[in-house]
Design a protein around this motif. Structure first.
Motif, PDB file in Angstrom:
ATOM      1  N   ALA A  97      25.824  12.155  10.224  1.00 53.46           N
ATOM      2  CA  ALA A  97      25.617  13.042   9.341  1.00 53.46           C
ATOM      3  C   ALA A  97      25.002  12.911   8.127  1.00 53.46           C
ATOM      4  CB  ALA A  97      26.805  14.046   9.162  1.00 53.46           C
ATOM      5  N   ARG A  98      25.543  11.717   7.516  1.00 52.78           N
ATOM      6  CA  ARG A  98      24.955  11.189   6.276  1.00 52.78           C
ATOM      7  C   ARG A  98      23.558  10.539   6.512  1.00 52.78           C
ATOM      8  NH1 ARG A  98      29.179   7.423   3.081  1.00 52.78           N
ATOM      9  NH2 ARG A  98      27.536   7.922   1.561  1.00 52.78           N
ATOM     10  N   MET A  99      23.346   9.823   7.608  1.00 49.97           N
ATOM     11  CA  MET A  99      21.948   9.825   7.436  1.00 49.97           C
ATOM     12  C   MET A  99      20.988  10.696   7.786  1.00 49.97           C
ATOM     13  SD  MET A  99      22.412   6.684  10.640  1.00 49.97           S
ATOM     14  CE  MET A  99      20.832   6.277  10.933  1.00 49.97           C
ATOM     15  N   ALA A 100      21.337  11.655   8.266  1.00 49.67           N
ATOM     16  CA  ALA A 100      20.445  13.131   8.447  1.00 49.67           C
ATOM     17  C   ALA A 100      20.303  13.615   6.994  1.00 49.67           C
ATOM     18  CB  ALA A 100      21.155  13.949   9.348  1.00 49.67           C
ATOM     19  N   ALA A 101      21.404  13.681   6.173  1.00 47.90           N
ATOM     20  CA  ALA A 101      21.101  14.298   4.718  1.00 47.90           C
ATOM     21  C   ALA A 101      20.544  13.230   4.009  1.00 47.90           C
ATOM     22  CB  ALA A 101      22.613  14.205   4.347  1.00 47.90           C
ATOM     23  N   SER A 102      20.700  11.801   4.252  1.00 48.21           N
ATOM     24  CA  SER A 102      19.642  10.883   3.248  1.00 48.21           C
ATOM     25  C   SER A 102      18.171  11.153   3.667  1.00 48.21           C
ATOM     26  CB  SER A 102      20.027   9.459   3.920  1.00 48.21           C
ATOM     27  OG  SER A 102      21.547   9.461   3.332  1.00 48.21           O
ATOM     28  N   LEU A 103      17.876  11.285   4.921  1.00 49.65           N
ATOM     29  CA  LEU A 103      16.457  11.573   5.341  1.00 49.65           C
ATOM     30  C   LEU A 103      15.733  12.722   4.675  1.00 49.65           C
ATOM     31  CD1 LEU A 103      16.065  11.082   9.347  1.00 49.65           C
ATOM     32  CD2 LEU A 103      15.064   9.901   7.281  1.00 49.65           C
ATOM     33  N   GLN A 104      16.695  13.512   4.223  1.00 49.66           N
ATOM     34  CA  GLN A 104      15.978  14.722   3.382  1.00 49.66           C
ATOM     35  C   GLN A 104      15.310  14.339   2.116  1.00 49.66           C
ATOM     36  OE1 GLN A 104      15.920  17.541   4.720  1.00 49.66           O
ATOM     37  NE2 GLN A 104      16.777  16.630   6.398  1.00 49.66           N
ATOM     38  N   SER A 105      15.524  13.104   1.514  1.00 55.89           N
ATOM     39  CA  SER A 105      14.865  12.568   0.355  1.00 55.89           C
ATOM     40  C   SER A 105      13.781  11.801   0.678  1.00 55.89           C
ATOM     41  CB  SER A 105      16.090  11.814  -0.397  1.00 55.89           C
ATOM     42  OG  SER A 105      16.320  10.635   0.236  1.00 55.89           O
ATOM     43  N   LEU A 106      13.444  11.513   1.819  1.00 55.90           N
ATOM     44  CA  LEU A 106      12.321  10.639   2.121  1.00 55.90           C
ATOM     45  C   LEU A 106      11.110  10.916   1.356  1.00 55.90           C
ATOM     46  CD1 LEU A 106      10.877   8.463   3.658  1.00 55.90           C
ATOM     47  CD2 LEU A 106      10.447  10.078   5.549  1.00 55.90           C
ATOM     48  N   GLN A 107      10.467  10.074   0.719  1.00 57.93           N
ATOM     49  CA  GLN A 107       9.106  10.138  -0.228  1.00 57.93           C
ATOM     50  C   GLN A 107       8.257   8.975   0.285  1.00 57.93           C
ATOM     51  OE1 GLN A 107       9.125  11.034  -4.491  1.00 57.93           O
ATOM     52  NE2 GLN A 107      11.547  10.398  -4.220  1.00 57.93           N
ATOM     53  N   LEU A 108       7.270   9.143   0.710  1.00 56.71           N
ATOM     54  CA  LEU A 108       6.054   7.855   0.911  1.00 56.71           C
ATOM     55  C   LEU A 108       5.141   7.748  -0.479  1.00 56.71           C
ATOM     56  CD1 LEU A 108       4.627   9.250   4.235  1.00 56.71           C
ATOM     57  CD2 LEU A 108       6.341   7.540   3.925  1.00 56.71           C
ATOM     58  N   ILE A 109       5.621   6.627  -0.812  1.00 57.39           N
ATOM     59  CA  ILE A 109       5.140   6.211  -2.320  1.00 57.39           C
ATOM     60  C   ILE A 109       3.903   5.207  -2.244  1.00 57.39           C
ATOM     61  CG2 ILE A 109       5.936   4.989  -4.486  1.00 57.39           C
ATOM     62  CD1 ILE A 109       7.387   7.318  -3.910  1.00 57.39           C
ATOM     63  N   SER A 163       0.386   3.774   8.540  1.00 56.69           N
ATOM     64  CA  SER A 163       0.393   5.100   9.314  1.00 56.69           C
ATOM     65  C   SER A 163       1.672   5.342  10.224  1.00 56.69           C
ATOM     66  CB  SER A 163      -0.782   5.019  10.208  1.00 56.69           C
ATOM     67  OG  SER A 163      -0.673   4.118  11.176  1.00 56.69           O
ATOM     68  N   VAL A 164       2.567   4.217  10.539  1.00 56.48           N
ATOM     69  CA  VAL A 164       3.957   4.571  11.251  1.00 56.48           C
ATOM     70  C   VAL A 164       4.832   5.061  10.485  1.00 56.48           C
ATOM     71  CG1 VAL A 164       3.080   2.653  12.574  1.00 56.48           C
ATOM     72  CG2 VAL A 164       4.641   2.288  11.109  1.00 56.48           C
ATOM     73  N   LEU A 165       4.938   5.034   9.055  1.00 55.94           N
ATOM     74  CA  LEU A 165       5.969   5.302   8.272  1.00 55.94           C
ATOM     75  C   LEU A 165       6.197   6.707   8.379  1.00 55.94           C
ATOM     76  CD1 LEU A 165       5.117   2.939   5.049  1.00 55.94           C
ATOM     77  CD2 LEU A 165       6.547   2.795   6.946  1.00 55.94           C
ATOM     78  N   PHE A 208      16.853   2.823   0.336  1.00 54.82           N
ATOM     79  CA  PHE A 208      16.425   2.202   1.401  1.00 54.82           C
ATOM     80  C   PHE A 208      15.105   2.080   1.563  1.00 54.82           C
ATOM     81  CE2 PHE A 208      20.201   4.439   3.406  1.00 54.82           C
ATOM     82  CZ  PHE A 208      21.079   3.334   3.002  1.00 54.82           C
ATOM     83  N   LEU A 209      14.409   0.953   1.582  1.00 57.08           N
ATOM     84  CA  LEU A 209      12.635   1.082   1.422  1.00 57.08           C
ATOM     85  C   LEU A 209      12.281   0.233   2.513  1.00 57.08           C
ATOM     86  CD1 LEU A 209      12.866  -0.616  -2.097  1.00 57.08           C
ATOM     87  CD2 LEU A 209      12.797   1.684  -1.622  1.00 57.08           C
ATOM     88  N   PHE A 210      11.117   1.007   3.029  1.00 54.67           N
ATOM     89  CA  PHE A 210      10.449   0.472   4.445  1.00 54.67           C
ATOM     90  C   PHE A 210       8.982   0.561   4.086  1.00 54.67           C
ATOM     91  CE2 PHE A 210      14.221   2.955   5.451  1.00 54.67           C
ATOM     92  CZ  PHE A 210      14.736   2.168   6.030  1.00 54.67           C
ATOM     93  N   ALA A 211       8.410  -0.575   4.669  1.00 57.33           N
ATOM     94  CA  ALA A 211       6.914  -0.812   4.594  1.00 57.33           C
ATOM     95  C   ALA A 211       6.424  -1.475   6.163  1.00 57.33           C
ATOM     96  CB  ALA A 211       6.604  -1.770   3.477  1.00 57.33           C
ATOM     97  N   GLY A 229       0.871  -1.244  -0.103  1.00 60.01           N
ATOM     98  CA  GLY A 229       0.056  -0.086   0.002  1.00 60.01           C
ATOM     99  C   GLY A 229       0.800   1.133  -0.159  1.00 60.01           C
ATOM    100  N   THR A 230       1.932   1.396   0.942  1.00 54.16           N
ATOM    101  CA  THR A 230       2.645   2.591   1.156  1.00 54.16           C
ATOM    102  C   THR A 230       4.032   2.293   1.281  1.00 54.16           C
ATOM    103  OG1 THR A 230       0.921   3.854   2.010  1.00 54.16           O
ATOM    104  CG2 THR A 230       2.955   4.684   2.554  1.00 54.16           C
ATOM    105  N   VAL A 231       5.016   2.669   0.541  1.00 53.62           N
ATOM    106  CA  VAL A 231       6.398   2.454   0.844  1.00 53.62           C
ATOM    107  C   VAL A 231       7.124   3.843   1.185  1.00 53.62           C
ATOM    108  CG1 VAL A 231       8.633   1.337  -0.143  1.00 53.62           C
ATOM    109  CG2 VAL A 231       6.267   0.493  -0.856  1.00 53.62           C
ATOM    110  N   ALA A 232       8.004   3.532   2.136  1.00 53.11           N
ATOM    111  CA  ALA A 232       8.940   4.951   2.279  1.00 53.11           C
ATOM    112  C   ALA A 232      10.285   4.704   1.632  1.00 53.11           C
ATOM    113  CB  ALA A 232       9.188   4.818   3.963  1.00 53.11           C
ATOM    114  N   PHE A 233      10.540   5.450   0.679  1.00 52.94           N
ATOM    115  CA  PHE A 233      11.676   5.434  -0.120  1.00 52.94           C
ATOM    116  C   PHE A 233      12.706   6.515   0.254  1.00 52.94           C
ATOM    117  CE2 PHE A 233      13.140   6.935  -4.282  1.00 52.94           C
ATOM    118  CZ  PHE A 233      14.315   6.491  -4.087  1.00 52.94           C
TER     119      PHE A 233
END
Length: 532
Positions: A474-486, A453-455, A445-448, A426-430
């Motif tokens: 620092a790299r994890m924080a920079a990566s989080l800026q790209s988060l999309q809920l697909i 609703s927890v994503l 990185f893909l999360f489901a 249904g929803t994927v965090a990318f």
């Protein structure tokens, strides 16, 4: 004896094809284009050998045919020793010229002479059988090709179950070369009617081949430490053959900044810093997100052991961990070189992930996926059916955390992968791992979750700074800026066909990205680290 020779050489042909694919994989990968190169050169060499052997039989007297027949295995063995000398120093330059063209050239270098020569044995033996039988009909051709094909079947089995899992590729090539030379010596020993000059010439060729094998075996390996273009030292600490490619334990860098990595066919599966902390972003990211969404997991399923980094991290949280790993050698390497010590609450299953997941029960709070073969996710582990099975493995409130390769310059395959995951969950965090602007390749990185609703909580990720080095925080924080809920309606995947077992275009879609990834590797990693 001549029929025995045709059985053994038929086996050698198929053995060489499989071993050559393992030799070339670290430099050229295993994409659709690469296999096209290997198979087409193999078939072309066989065709040329059949033709030349037939032409020779028409022109030469039967005594000359018999002499050449017994000489060919030794000639093939000697050619293989030349290949064993050349390929460690030539595959890297060929791959850097062009991966596809390099595949064809490398296949010719490794296979052309022995395959053309050994395939010529078939028409030569037909001529010998016709002379022996003094009859018409098929002149023994059916029997000859039956024996040769039977040998090929045996060769595939020997290569898959004896050579590749237990010997380095170069050792396999030299073993086949020695066997072929001994075959010629045995042949001239049994063929009493061979002229003395032909017997001596064949014996000399066979002995020369055997001496070459012994000389290569006795020669010292190259330096244990080599340097890349940035003058960073790479030191091979250990190397192990396996059915899924050479596994090398490599120390990269010096002192406190050194990383001990597990490299499989050029892919860095896990890495650890000198202080024991994980060296790569993906392990920290998958672990941190999963534990933020499920703070106290009771049961965890891991697909892909690597060096045991994620398995150990979740076991330390008190979870019962089931690890699925297809490569039986992986556990040994993880324990011997990376200090992995699975406790009583951890079970390691040597199995294919697809088979295991299909039979699992909905009992896992976290499932993490870190599966790679060649240059990406195996195609049978990227379909709707596989992801549906993964969803069924999750307990209520369970979370899927998945690592993948991402080519931002060619998203064809990745969009299909995202669409397929969204169809199942249904929803994927990318999340796209941060990267320099000039580099298109990175990790995705893909999360489901069973409860999508927890994503969104991933945006406020809490990081354990005692476990995660500051540079990776620092790299994890920079990566989080790209988060999309697909979702299926998101512009990135809307209208994109999903991947299914019946209509799985993953290999074709990913071919271009796989070439890009492998090309990056051969320009980054020293050749001696890649060579098997």
């Amino acid at each position: 004896m001549e029929r025995f020779i045709i059985v053994v050489t038929g086996g050698a042909v198929l053995c060489l094809q499989l071993v050559a694919s393992r030799i070339m994989a670290p430099f050229f990968g295993v994409s659709l284009y690469i296999w096209t190169g290997i198979l087409s050169i193999t078939l072309l060499c066989l065709a040329v050998g059949y033709y030349l052997g037939g032409r020779y039989c028409h022109a030469a007297p039967i005594a000359a045919v018999r002499s050449v027949f017994h000489r060919i295995p030794a000639l093939s063995g000697l050619a293989l020793t030349v290949s064993a000398i050349l390929y460690p120093v030539s595959l890297g330059p060929l791959a850097r010229i062009d991966l596809i063209a390099g595949t064809f050239l490398a296949s010719i270098m490794l296979l052309a002479v022995p395959l053309v020569a050994m395939s010529a044995l078939n028409p030569l033996l037909v001529a010998l059988e016709r002379d022996r039988r003094r009859s018409d009909g098929d002149a023994g051709a059916g029997w000859v090709f039956f024996l040769s094909t039977l040998g090929s079947v045996a060769g595939v089995i020997v290569a898959a179950f004896a050579l590749i899992p237990h010997l380095a590729s170069r050792q396999s090539v030299l073993l086949i070369a020695a066997l072929l030379c001994l075959l010629s010596l045995a042949g001239i020993g049994s063929a009493r009617d061979l002229p003395r000059r032909a017997r001596l010439a064949t014996a000399a060729l066979a002995v020369l081949g055997l001496l070459a094998v012994l000389g290569i075996k006795a020669a010292k390996d190259g330096p244990a430490t080599v340097y890349d273009d940035a003058n960073t030292p790479w030191t091979v600490l250990a190397s192990y053959p396996s059915a899924f490619g050479a596994m090398k334990v490599v120390e990269i860098g010096r002192g406190d900044g050194a990383v001990r990595a597990l490299i499989n066919d050029g892919l860095s599966q896990n890495g650890f810093l000198a202080d024991g902390r994980h060296a790569f972003v993906f392990t920290h990211f998958l672990e941190t997100v999963a534990l933020n969404l499920v703070p106290r997991p009771r049961r965890v399923l891991g697909l892909g052991l690597g060096a045991g980094a994620l398995a150990e991290a979740f076991a330390a949280k008190g979870a019962r961990v089931d690890m699925v790993e297809i490569n039986a050698r992986a556990r040994f390497v993880a324990e011997k070189h990376f200090g992995y010590r699975p406790g009583p609450e951890t079970t390691i299953h040597i199995a294919d992930a697809r088979t295991f997941v299909h039979a699992c029960q909905p009992a896992y709070d976290v499932v993490f996926v870190d599966l790679f073969v060649g240059d990406g996710l195996p195609e049978h582990l990227s379909t709707r059916e596989f992801f549906d099975d993964l969803r069924r493995c999750l307990a209520p409130g369970g979370v899927l955390a998945m690592n993948s390769f991402l080519d931002t310059a060619d998203m064809s395959y990745y969009r299909s992968l995202l669409a397929t995951l969204a169809a199942s969950f249904g929803t994927v965090a990318f999340v796209e791992q941060d990267r320099p602007g000039s580099r298109a390749l990175t990790n995705g990185f893909l999360f489901a979750a069973t409860d999508p609703s927890v994503l969104p909580a991933i945006r406020s990720l809490a990081v354990d700074r005692n476990r995660v080095p500051p540079s990776i925080v620092a790299r994890m924080a920079a990566s989080l800026q790209s988060l999309q809920l697909i979702t299926a309606a998101s512009p990135l995947v809307a209208g994109i066909p999903i991947l299914t077992d019946e209509t799985n275009r993953a290999l074709a879609l990913a071919s271009s990205s796989q070439l890009n990834f492998r090309s990056t590797l051969v320009w980054t990693i020293p050749d001696s680290i890649l060579v098997d």
